[in-house]
Scaffold this motif. Structure first.
Motif, PDB file in Angstrom:
ATOM      1  N   SER A  93      59.450 -26.218  43.524  1.00 29.46           N
ATOM      2  CA  SER A  93      58.221 -26.710  43.098  1.00 29.46           C
ATOM      3  C   SER A  93      57.644 -25.709  41.658  1.00 29.46           C
ATOM      4  N   TYR A 106      64.395 -32.252  41.167  1.00 25.73           N
ATOM      5  CA  TYR A 106      63.274 -32.437  41.948  1.00 25.73           C
ATOM      6  C   TYR A 106      62.694 -33.558  42.483  1.00 25.73           C
ATOM      7  N   LEU A 166      63.994 -30.912  36.701  1.00 25.25           N
ATOM      8  CA  LEU A 166      63.117 -32.079  36.887  1.00 25.25           C
ATOM      9  C   LEU A 166      63.698 -33.332  37.692  1.00 25.25           C
ATOM     10  N   ALA A 191      60.125 -26.640  39.048  1.00 24.75           N
ATOM     11  CA  ALA A 191      59.937 -27.776  38.344  1.00 24.75           C
ATOM     12  C   ALA A 191      58.736 -27.549  37.552  1.00 24.75           C
ATOM     13  N   SER A 250      66.089 -28.066  31.625  1.00 23.47           N
ATOM     14  CA  SER A 250      64.694 -28.443  32.376  1.00 23.47           C
ATOM     15  C   SER A 250      64.657 -30.072  32.696  1.00 23.47           C
ATOM     16  N   SER A 302      59.935 -25.713  34.323  1.00 24.60           N
ATOM     17  CA  SER A 302      60.742 -26.621  33.612  1.00 24.60           C
ATOM     18  C   SER A 302      59.924 -27.639  32.871  1.00 24.60           C
TER      19      SER A 302
END
Length: 121
Positions: free
Chosen positions: A61, A31, A28, A64, A24, A67
């Motif tokens: 998104s 992203y 992130l 993200a 995760s 996550s």
């Protein structure tokens, strides 16, 4: 040696929770790097809107935010199970931890649904 597991843990073991946190975190990072590159020196409302009208950005998104939710839940669970215990807080420690976990999971769920609604409406 017995492993500590709980119903409110995200994964089946500490190893799976550790792996979910790392994966995760990488999602992130990717992203936010993508957002940083897309924004550059600045962005107008029209450019921002155009970026988030693209399906790939909406999907990215959602990935993200999911996550972030998983990452946050594992962190919250770890802190609550470490500090809100029966040994540290008496008989009410487990009840307080459970209430905090329910409230945290409810907040995370609402934020995920709200984000999806914003992105896809």
């Amino acid at each position: 040696m017995d492993m500590v597991t709980a119903v409110t843990s995200f994964g089946r073991s500490g190893l799976s929770d550790w792996l979910v946190q790392r994966v995760s975190a990488v999602i992130l990072l990717a992203y936010f790097i993508t957002l940083g590159v897309s924004i550059g020196d600045g962005v107008t409302y029209a450019e921002w809107k155009a970026l988030f009208e693209q399906t790939w950005m909406r999907v990215f998104s959602v990935m993200a935010v999911l996550s972030l939710a998983a990452h946050a839940w594992i962190g919250i669970w770890a802190v609550l199970t470490d500090y809100l215990t029966e040994r540290m807080m008496g008989a009410k420690g487990n009840v307080l931890r459970f209430v905090c976990q329910i409230l945290s999971s409810l907040a995370i769920f609402v934020y995920v649904i709200w984000t999806i609604q914003i992105l896809w409406s």
